[in-house]
Design an enzyme around this catalytic site. Sequence first.
Site, PDB file in Angstrom:
ATOM      1  N   ASP A 477     -57.827 -19.453  -5.406  1.00  0.00           N
ATOM      2  CA  ASP A 477     -58.921 -20.353  -4.905  1.00  0.00           C
ATOM      3  C   ASP A 477     -60.605 -19.550  -5.262  1.00  0.00           C
ATOM      4  O   ASP A 477     -60.306 -18.455  -5.990  1.00  0.00           O
ATOM      5  CB  ASP A 477     -59.791 -20.144  -3.201  1.00  0.00           C
ATOM      6  CG  ASP A 477     -60.260 -21.115  -3.104  1.00  0.00           C
ATOM      7  OD1 ASP A 477     -60.902 -22.061  -3.606  1.00  0.00           O
ATOM      8  OD2 ASP A 477     -60.638 -21.979  -1.821  1.00  0.00           O
ATOM      9  N   ASP A 547     -61.559 -30.853  -1.758  1.00  0.00           N
ATOM     10  CA  ASP A 547     -61.368 -30.792  -0.253  1.00  0.00           C
ATOM     11  C   ASP A 547     -61.861 -31.704   0.998  1.00  0.00           C
ATOM     12  O   ASP A 547     -61.372 -31.692   1.896  1.00  0.00           O
ATOM     13  CB  ASP A 547     -62.988 -29.432   0.196  1.00  0.00           C
ATOM     14  CG  ASP A 547     -62.334 -28.291   0.292  1.00  0.00           C
ATOM     15  OD1 ASP A 547     -61.123 -28.076   0.243  1.00  0.00           O
ATOM     16  OD2 ASP A 547     -63.640 -27.722  -0.140  1.00  0.00           O
TER      17      ASP A 547
HETATM   18  C1  GLA Z   1     -62.347 -23.759  -0.091  1.00  0.00           C
HETATM   19  C2  GLA Z   1     -60.697 -24.697  -0.038  1.00  0.00           C
HETATM   20  C3  GLA Z   1     -60.986 -24.797   1.279  1.00  0.00           C
HETATM   21  C4  GLA Z   1     -60.375 -23.473   2.338  1.00  0.00           C
HETATM   22  C5  GLA Z   1     -61.353 -22.623   1.958  1.00  0.00           C
HETATM   23  C6  GLA Z   1     -61.477 -21.242   2.277  1.00  0.00           C
HETATM   24  O1  GLA Z   1     -63.137 -24.564   0.352  1.00  0.00           O
HETATM   25  O2  GLA Z   1     -60.950 -25.875  -1.342  1.00  0.00           O
HETATM   26  O3  GLA Z   1     -59.176 -25.368   0.879  1.00  0.00           O
HETATM   27  O4  GLA Z   1     -59.286 -22.750   1.109  1.00  0.00           O
HETATM   28  O5  GLA Z   1     -62.092 -22.646   0.079  1.00  0.00           O
HETATM   29  O6  GLA Z   1     -62.447 -20.575   2.286  1.00  0.00           O
END
Ligand code: GLA
Length: 730
Positions: A477, A547
């Site tokens: 990420d 997300d």
């Molecule tokens: C990002 C990712 C999510 C999750 C969060 C965790 O927003 O896109 O899927 O992993 O971080 O903090």
Amino acid sequence: MIQFNETTKTFKLDTKNTTYVIAICDEEQFLGHAYYGAKISDADVAYLLRTEEAPFVPSKNNRDRSSFFDTFPTEYPGNQVGDYRESAIAVRDAKNHEAVQFVYCGHRITDEKPALKGLPATFAPKGEVMTLELDVADPVLGLEATLFYSVFEKEDVITRSITVKNASGETIYLTKIMSLSLDMDQEDYQMLTLHGSWARERQMDFRNIGYGKQSVGSTRGESSHQDHPFVALVSEKATQESGSVYGFHFVYSGNFLAQVEKSQFDSLRVQMGIHPDNFCYQLRPGDSFVAPEVVMTYSANGLGQMSRNLHDLYREHLIRSPYRTKERPVLINNWEATYFNFDTEKLLSIAREAKKAGIEMLVMDDGWFGYRNDDNTSLGDWTVNENKIQGGIKYLVDEVNKIGLKFGIWFEPEMISPDSNLYREHPDWAIAIEGRTACRSRNQYALDLSRREVVDYVYESIANILRSANIEYVKWDMNRQLTDLGSTYLGKENQGELCHRYVLAVYELQERLLAEFPNLLLENCSGGGARFDPGMLYYSPQIWCSDDTDAIERLSIQEGTSLIYPLSTMGAHVSDCPNHTVGRVTPFATRGNVALAGTFGYELDITKIPEEDRAQIPEQIERYHKYNPLVRGGDYYRIASYRENHMYDCYEVVAKDKSEALITFVQVLNRPNYHSRRIHLYGLDPKKQYRIEGEDKLYYGDTLMNAGILIQNMWGDFQSKLIHIIEGGN
Ligand code: GLA
């Protein structure tokens, strides 16, 4: 096929359906761009350079040299020497001059696709692709360059890149370097780009092209949620299946500029490359710079053909992972299920229930390390929090494996929390400018990856965890964008290199990871889909799309994504309702059908969801196994777009051998007092007979395509249907 004609001094690059022509022009050996578009038979189309019209070429009319440059369709335009349109390259030389002008010096035609050092790029076995390497130089500066053109015949793609070398005895600063510059006449093109934001990535946006410059770009240090390193020129009347479309896509994950300029003479200049803002690269004598690659494709058959060309190219010639052609394990991710509130027992309870439903992998998301009970701390401290993960990672992974699931883990390797041991020890490892309050974003800083020791620290932190247990998947990420571009490590002459060096380091880290763990399934992610770009696909066969897991929001996000990326790359999960991003309630079945267009998985607390939802999971997984080979490898056709009609969405995937097709129909808004809806299928063999699964009647492909089928009995909003079309009578 690439041919050079000695007499006409033209290079003709042909793919199956397209042609690209470059001509060497006048005594000074300027490189002109003569043609790009549908395939033509003649190589000698240098008349399109209009050099016989006034103001003529400099050898015939040097008094109007500037007018020549002002109009000439240039293959790679220089700076400050008469062409007032946007330059492709700019420098600052030892005398502080910024002028550059390349002329032709020589060329090679090979049957190979050269790799680009340190950068992701398309590839092909020797003999499958031809490459034209055009050597150019600016003798005044002592700057040499090679323009690369590789021809992917079957996919109707030509890739471009450029390498420059300082062959002078003095330092030259490169302040701009576009990977693509393409001059053409404006016929009736519109500009298509993909814009977005967090939770609504890659929305299609059409605009008319006006005089002057129109562009999209990112200076955020990554390709970004907001704009996408892609631009297409689309003829005004183009549809999914007809009309001219030029697509340009940048194989890079950092700052970019994609620009179209309309000149006084109604010509267009399309450019794509690293964004020149915040960019200044020092080239000492002998140093080289390799610019990232641009993928170009031309389709005379509308947007759909552009999509299919790019899908084929990326599946065959960009994604390297062993998972490229394989089904991905159906995963369950605990992010939306628990956020930071979990421990070993909670994860094992999810794993047990998941196993019963047929799920194949558990992914432990953010919150397992340091003291990270919320998003304020611990990035950089990649040691397990044993208060939460009692027994440690190995114990957890072994237990999950015993249950019968694979195990995956989340990292955010490029980051550092101000509240972390790492920051307390090494505050100078964060990107910041001394004396300025650096912007925090999600209460974190980005690490200065231009620093070797930081890269090594990051690598060892991740690798140590992976070495400690049987971890088969990593979600990588990146949750903030770059600001305050200062490095305490780089010299003052090199500060303008930070953003590019950062991206190169991310590539290096992922390359090292895959070299040590070649079977690792890597999924890239950035606050959802902010780093969904071709560069990342070279390392990870899938990328978290957004997300936003709401099935209806996903329709347009996935439409924009699948416009240029194969479905096999789109991370898509079924989540719980009301949806955590938009609060909408949709049927569990529709959430499943929409996620089937991607890599497929779950993002919910399976121990808590309603029994009637849980009961559907085994059937959804069965469908995933049944349809995924088709979805992963087939040809994609967009039948209808909710974005356009505001009522329903419909897309189809057809097997390469045309033996079957899967149609997904989602009704967003129900309409009272209305007949069933008719849709037309695409891509079938008109002469083959097909059956709709569940029915006996046979239809010829031409009937299904021309007469279409009816979508009946859709009662209620957000209903959806999968329709499977199979060849033959059984
Ligand atoms: C990002 C990712 C999510 C999750 C969060 C965790 O927003 O896109 O899927 O992993 O971080 O903090």
